[in-house]
Design a protein around this motif. Structure first.
Motif, mmCIF file in Angstrom:
data_model
loop_
_atom_site.group_PDB
_atom_site.id
_atom_site.type_symbol
_atom_site.label_atom_id
_atom_site.label_comp_id
_atom_site.label_asym_id
_atom_site.label_seq_id
_atom_site.Cartn_x
_atom_site.Cartn_y
_atom_site.Cartn_z
ATOM 1 N N ILE A 82 0.824 -1.197 0.000
ATOM 2 C CA ILE A 82 0.000 0.000 0.000
ATOM 3 C C ILE A 82 0.864 1.255 0.000
ATOM 4 N N TYR A 83 2.079 1.137 0.569
ATOM 5 C CA TYR A 83 2.959 2.301 0.619
ATOM 6 C C TYR A 83 3.581 2.585 -0.750
ATOM 7 N N GLN A 94 3.480 6.442 -5.270
ATOM 8 C CA GLN A 94 3.160 6.839 -6.649
ATOM 9 C C GLN A 94 2.153 7.979 -6.672
ATOM 10 N N LEU A 95 1.136 7.902 -5.788
ATOM 11 C CA LEU A 95 0.146 8.976 -5.731
ATOM 12 C C LEU A 95 0.774 10.285 -5.272
ATOM 13 N N LEU A 96 1.650 10.198 -4.269
ATOM 14 C CA LEU A 96 2.298 11.407 -3.765
ATOM 15 C C LEU A 96 3.209 12.034 -4.812
ATOM 16 N N LEU A 97 3.944 11.189 -5.540
ATOM 17 C CA LEU A 97 4.821 11.721 -6.586
ATOM 18 C C LEU A 97 4.006 12.411 -7.674
ATOM 19 N N GLY A 98 2.888 11.779 -8.064
ATOM 20 C CA GLY A 98 2.042 12.402 -9.075
ATOM 21 C C GLY A 98 1.430 13.694 -8.576
ATOM 22 N N TYR A 99 0.975 13.685 -7.309
ATOM 23 C CA TYR A 99 0.364 14.897 -6.747
ATOM 24 C C TYR A 99 1.414 15.986 -6.556
ATOM 25 N N THR A 100 2.632 15.579 -6.141
ATOM 26 C CA THR A 100 3.695 16.559 -5.927
ATOM 27 C C THR A 100 4.062 17.273 -7.212
#
Length: 215
Positions: A112-113, A118-124
């Protein structure tokens, strides 16, 4: 010549040839049904038992009870699965599985991490672009709002200091006009083309307001 004679023979006795092929097909049906039991699709079945791939497959099969090509889900339970302990354990498990040389048959490990990352990198990347655009817009607004008056006042002070000590109303109006005319080339060179009109109108408005402060 041989094939010509064979073709003529088959045509002449076509019914007999058909019957022979039909009988051969019926006889071969039991053998056809056994094909799946004798064909091996697993490429590691022919590997030596002591090869790395065979050893890795044995470890995976014994520890996780899965076959080659299968996937497994490891469920981690805790009183608070969102806690730091569960996170650290999950990341440590991932590192252990990735770094174990005996598990060369494992193609991918996802937790899950990994999805969070991946979500954080895309959002960042999106936030970074928006912050960069906001910074540019803020800098431009600051340059227009404060930079234009500062440029005008600097030009005005320079003109007054270079003139005579006695300043009357006529001389003051001349200083104001000269400061206005000399400020625009400086402001224009520092302002993007899309905002030239806004900068010019703001400078003109400031110049008129500046004149009204002198009586």
């Amino acid at each position: 010549m041989l094939f010509t004679k064979l073709a003529r023979l088959i045509i002449r006795h076509n019914r007999a040839v058909f019957v022979i092929w039909l009988v051969a097909l019926v006889v071969s049906i039991p053998a056809i049904l056994q094909v799946q039991s004798v064909i091996v699709y697993n490429e590691t079945a022919f590997n030596p038992k002591n090869s790395e791939s065979s050893l890795a497959q044995n470890i995976v099969s014994n520890e996780f009870s899965i076959d080659q090509g299968s996937s497994v889900i490891v469920v981690i339970t805790a009183s608070d699965i969102r806690g730091n302990d569960v996170r650290d354990f999950t990341l440590a498990l991932n590192r252990t599985l990735h770094n174990d040389g005996k598990l060369s048959n494992i193609n991918n490990i996802t937790s899950i991490y990994d999805i969070y990352s991946q979500l954080l990198l895309g959002y960042t990347s999106i936030v970074h672009l928006e912050l960069y655009q906001t910074k540019n817009a803020t800098t431009l607004a600051s340059n227009i709002e404060f930079g234009i008056p500062s440029t005008y006042v600097s030009q005005w002070i320079s003109l007054v200091n270079s003139g005579s000590g006695a300043v009357d109303q006529t001389q003051l109006a001349a200083y104001n006009s000269q400061a206005y005319n000399s400020s625009w080339p400086i402001v224009s060179s520092q302002t993007p083309a899309a905002y030239q009109t806004i900068a010019f109108n703001y400078l003109t408005h400031f110049y008129k307001s500046w004149n009204q402060t002198f009586t």
